[in-house]
Design a protein around this motif. Structure first.
Motif, PDB file in Angstrom:
ATOM      1  N   ARG A   1     -15.493   7.324  -5.951  1.00  0.00           N
ATOM      2  CA  ARG A   1     -15.984   6.325  -6.894  1.00  0.00           C
ATOM      3  C   ARG A   1     -16.662   7.037  -8.068  1.00  0.00           C
ATOM      4  NH1 ARG A   1     -18.980   3.852  -3.739  1.00  0.00           N
ATOM      5  NH2 ARG A   1     -17.657   2.076  -3.177  1.00  0.00           N
TER       6      ARG A   1
ATOM      7  N   LYS B  96       1.064   3.934  -3.158  1.00  0.00           N
ATOM      8  CA  LYS B  96       0.659   5.321  -2.927  1.00  0.00           C
ATOM      9  C   LYS B  96       1.843   6.272  -2.932  1.00  0.00           C
ATOM     10  CE  LYS B  96      -3.354   4.018  -0.117  1.00  0.00           C
ATOM     11  NZ  LYS B  96      -3.986   4.122   1.227  1.00  0.00           N
TER      12      LYS B  96
ATOM     13  N   THR C 250      -8.258   7.926  -6.345  1.00  0.00           N
ATOM     14  CA  THR C 250      -7.895   8.773  -5.199  1.00  0.00           C
ATOM     15  C   THR C 250      -7.867  10.230  -5.631  1.00  0.00           C
ATOM     16  OG1 THR C 250      -6.545   7.007  -4.252  1.00  0.00           O
ATOM     17  CG2 THR C 250      -6.147   9.241  -3.444  1.00  0.00           C
ATOM     18  N   LYS C 251      -8.646  11.059  -4.963  1.00  0.00           N
ATOM     19  CA  LYS C 251      -8.630  12.500  -5.235  1.00  0.00           C
ATOM     20  C   LYS C 251      -7.462  13.112  -4.479  1.00  0.00           C
ATOM     21  CE  LYS C 251     -11.466  15.330  -3.158  1.00  0.00           C
ATOM     22  NZ  LYS C 251     -12.662  16.069  -2.745  1.00  0.00           N
ATOM     23  N   THR C 252      -6.507  13.673  -5.210  1.00  0.00           N
ATOM     24  CA  THR C 252      -5.306  14.226  -4.568  1.00  0.00           C
ATOM     25  C   THR C 252      -5.380  15.741  -4.406  1.00  0.00           C
ATOM     26  OG1 THR C 252      -4.200  14.350  -6.723  1.00  0.00           O
ATOM     27  CG2 THR C 252      -3.872  12.328  -5.424  1.00  0.00           C
TER      28      THR C 252
ATOM     29  N   GLU D 179     -12.828   3.060  -8.770  1.00  0.00           N
ATOM     30  CA  GLU D 179     -12.408   3.846  -7.615  1.00  0.00           C
ATOM     31  C   GLU D 179     -11.056   4.484  -7.901  1.00  0.00           C
ATOM     32  OE1 GLU D 179     -12.428   1.517  -4.119  1.00  0.00           O
ATOM     33  OE2 GLU D 179     -14.565   1.003  -4.233  1.00  0.00           O
TER      34      GLU D 179
ATOM     35  N   ARG E 140     -10.519   8.851  -1.187  1.00  0.00           N
ATOM     36  CA  ARG E 140     -10.969   7.844  -2.137  1.00  0.00           C
ATOM     37  C   ARG E 140     -12.367   8.207  -2.633  1.00  0.00           C
ATOM     38  NH1 ARG E 140      -7.755   4.549  -4.649  1.00  0.00           N
ATOM     39  NH2 ARG E 140      -9.225   2.802  -4.609  1.00  0.00           N
TER      40      ARG E 140
ATOM     41  N   ASP F 113      -5.658   3.740  -9.563  1.00  0.00           N
ATOM     42  CA  ASP F 113      -4.922   2.718  -8.817  1.00  0.00           C
ATOM     43  C   ASP F 113      -3.709   2.210  -9.589  1.00  0.00           C
ATOM     44  OD1 ASP F 113      -6.678   2.936  -6.755  1.00  0.00           O
ATOM     45  OD2 ASP F 113      -7.899   1.194  -7.321  1.00  0.00           O
TER      46      ASP F 113
ATOM     47  N   GLN G 299       0.826  -1.202   0.000  1.00  0.00           N
ATOM     48  CA  GLN G 299       0.000   0.000   0.000  1.00  0.00           C
ATOM     49  C   GLN G 299       0.864   1.258   0.000  1.00  0.00           C
ATOM     50  OE1 GLN G 299      -2.452  -0.521   3.459  1.00  0.00           O
ATOM     51  NE2 GLN G 299      -3.874  -1.919   2.439  1.00  0.00           N
TER      52      GLN G 299
END
Length: 450
Positions: A397, A73, A419-421, A417, A395, A435, A69
Motif C-alpha cells: 500500500r 494477474k 503488487t510488488k513483483t 494498493e 501486495r 491493479d 483474479q
C-alpha cells in the motif's frame, strides 16, 4: 318363462364400475383431496427448482470471481484482456438473472399456489375438506331414493331367480319320475302339483320383479339429474383448479424462460460488443510502448565535469515530494522492463471449494505443446529482472503520492494498493504492477506491505 340367476351375474358385474352404481361417486369426491395434494407437490417441485437456480447462480459467481483474479494477474493485456474479462462479467450478470428466477419461483409462484390452495380448500376440524364433505353429502342425498328402489328391485330379482330355479328343479324331477317305473302314480301326481305351484310362484315373483323394475326406471331420470348436478359442482371446482394450474404454469414458464427477459439479451449484446471491440493493433502498440522499442530511453550523452556536484543526482530526485515523504533513491536505475507477472490457473495450495451440480471438479487444463504447461503457469523463475531479483507478487500500500518521472515508472496516490513483483534493488527501486495492469518501477520506501 324361466331365467337362471347365474345367467345374469356376468351382466351385473359389468355394471359394477359405473358412476351410477351406489357409492361409485367416490373418485369424484377423492379429487378434492388429490387437488390439495397436487398443490403441495407443485410447491415442492418449484422449491427444488429454485434451489437448483440458486446453486447454479452461486457457482457462476464463484467461477467468475476466481477466473477474474487469474486473468487480471495473468500475462494477457489490453483489449483482448477486457474481452476475456467480459466473459466473467457475463457470468456475474447471468448469475443475477438466475437469482431472479429463484426469487420469482419462491416469492411469486409458490406464494400464488399457497394462497390459492388456502382459498380453494377449507380444512375441517375433524379432518378432510369442506368441499369434499359437501360433495359426498350431495351424492348421498341424490342416490338415497334411487338406492332404496334399487335395493327393492335387487330383492325382487333374487326372489324371482330363486323361483325360476325351483321351477326348473321341479320340472326335472317330474320328467325323471315319468321314466322311473318305481315312481307310483300318486308320487307322479305330487311331482306335477309341485311343478304347477312353482310355476305360479315364478309368475308372481316375476310380476313383482317387473313392477319394482318399473318403479326404479321411473326414479332413474330424477336420480340422474340430481347426480349430474352434484357432479357438475365438482367439475366447476376442478375447472377452477385446472385453469389456475395452467395460469401458474405459464407464470413459471415466464420466470424460467430467460430468452424473454430483455436483460438476458442485453448481457450477450454487451459481451459481443466488447469482444468485437478488441483491437489487435492497439494492443500491440501498447505493449511496444510499455515493453518494447516504443519505450523512452535516456541514451548516454557527454556530460562536463561539475565540481559543485561531486555526486550526480538523478532527475528522479528532483521530483517534488509530499510533506513527510522520504527521498527517492538517488541513483538512476537502468533495468530492462520485466514481463507482467503471471499467475497459475491451477494453484496447488488453493482448493476450489465450489460444489458442482454434477459432482465433478473442473480439471486443470494442461498442454505439452512448446515445452508443456499453460500460459498461466508460474514463470517467476524467469520473470525477475534488475538488481533486486524476482518478486513473489506481494501486495503493498502506498504511503505517499508518487508521480512517475520516467515512462517506466509508476504513478500512484497515498492509500493505493499495488503488487510488488520484484524485490528492492541495490538502488532502492522496486518493480510492481498496478491493479489496472500497468507495470513499472517505484521507490521502495514509498510503500508498506499489507
Amino acid at each position: 318363462m324361466s331365467v337362471s340367476y347365474d345367467e345374469t351375474v356376468a351382466g351385473a358385474e359389468e355394471a359394477m364400475d359405473s358412476f351410477w352404481e351406489v357409492g361409485n361417486y367416490k373418485p369424484a369426491v377423492k379429487r378434492f383431496d388429490d387437488g390439495h395434494r397436487l398443490c403441495n407437490d407443485l410447491m415442492a417441485c418449484l422449491q427444488e427448482r429454485a434451489k437448483i437456480e440458486k446453486a447454479y447462480g452461486d457457482q457462476l459467481t464463484a467461477w467468475s470471481k476466481r477466473w477474474r483474479q487469474l486473468i487480471e494477474k495473468g500475462p494477457q493485456y489490453g483489449s483482448v484482456e477486457r474481452a476475456w474479462l467480459a466473459v466473467m462479467t457475463e457470468a456475474e450478470k447471468v448469475s443475477e438473472l438466475h437469482q431472479e428466477v429463484k426469487n420469482g419461483l419462491l416469492n411469486e409462484d409458490v406464494e400464488k399456489v399457497k394462497n390459492w390452495q388456502k382459498e380453494a380448500y377449507h380444512k375441517q376440524m375433524i379432518g378432510g375438506f369442506k368441499e369434499a364433505k359437501e360433495a359426498e353429502e350431495g351424492f348421498k342425498k341424490a342416490q338415497k331414493p334411487w338406492a332404496k328402489k334399487a335395493k327393492e328391485m335387487e330383492t325382487a330379482k333374487k326372489t324371482y331367480h330363486m323361483a325360476c330355479k325351483e321351477e326348473k328343479l321341479a320340472a326335472t324331477r317330474e320328467a325323471n319320475g315319468k321314466t322311473d317305473a318305481s315312481v307310483t302314480q300318486d308320487q307322479q301326481k305330487k311331482l306335477h302339483e309341485k311343478v304347477e305351484k312353482c310355476k305360479n310362484d315364478t309368475q308372481k315373483t316375476k310380476e313383482k320383479y317387473e313392477k319394482s323394475l318399473e318403479e326404479l326406471s321411473k326414479c332413474t331420470p330424477p336420480y340422474q339429474e340430481s347426480m349430474e348436478q352434484v357432479f357438475d359442482q365438482c367439475q366447476q371446482h376442478e375447472i377452477k383448479r385446472l385453469t389456475f394450474l395452467k395460469e401458474v404454469l405459464l407464470d413459471i414458464k415466464r420466470h424460467l424462460n430467460l430468452t424473454e427477459n430483455q436483460s438476458y439479451g442485453t448481457v450477450y449484446r454487451e459481451l459481443e460488443r466488447t469482444i468485437l471491440g478488441a483491437n489487435t493493433q492497439e494492443d500491440l502498440k501498447w505493449f511496444s510502448n510499455n515493453y518494447g522499442p516504443g519505450m523512452h530511453m535516456n541514451w548516454p550523452a557527454f556530460e562536463e565535469y561539475n565540481p559543485d556536484q561531486p555526486n550526480a543526482v538523478a532527475r528522479r530526485e528532483k521530483v517534488k515530494k509530499p510533506d513527510g515523504a522520504p527521498p527517492t533513491p538517488s541513483t538512476d536505475h537502468v533495468a530492462p522492463p520485466g514481463d507482467r507477472g503471471s499467475v497459475s490457473s491451477y494453484e496447488k495450495n488453493q482448493a476450489y471449494s465450489t460444489e458442482w451440480s454434477d459432482d465433478e471438479q473442473p480439471a486443470a487444463y494442461s498442454s505439452n505443446e512448446n515445452g508443456g504447461g499453460n500460459s498461466f503457469e508460474d514463470d517467476s523463475s524467469t520473470s525477475g529482472r534488475g538488481g533486486g531479483g524476482g518478486g513473489s507478487g506481494v501486495r503493498v500500500r502506498a504511503l505517499y503520492d508518487y508521480d512517475g518521472q520516467e515512462q517506466d515508472e509508476l504513478t500512484f496516490k497515498a492509500g493505493d494498493e499495488l503488487t510488488k513483483t520484484e524485490d528492492e534493488d541495490d538502488q532502492g527501486w522496486c518493480r510492481g504492477r498496478l491493479d489496472c495492469g500497468r507495470e513499472g518501477l517505484y521507490p521502495a520506501n514509498y510503500v508498506e506491505p499489507i
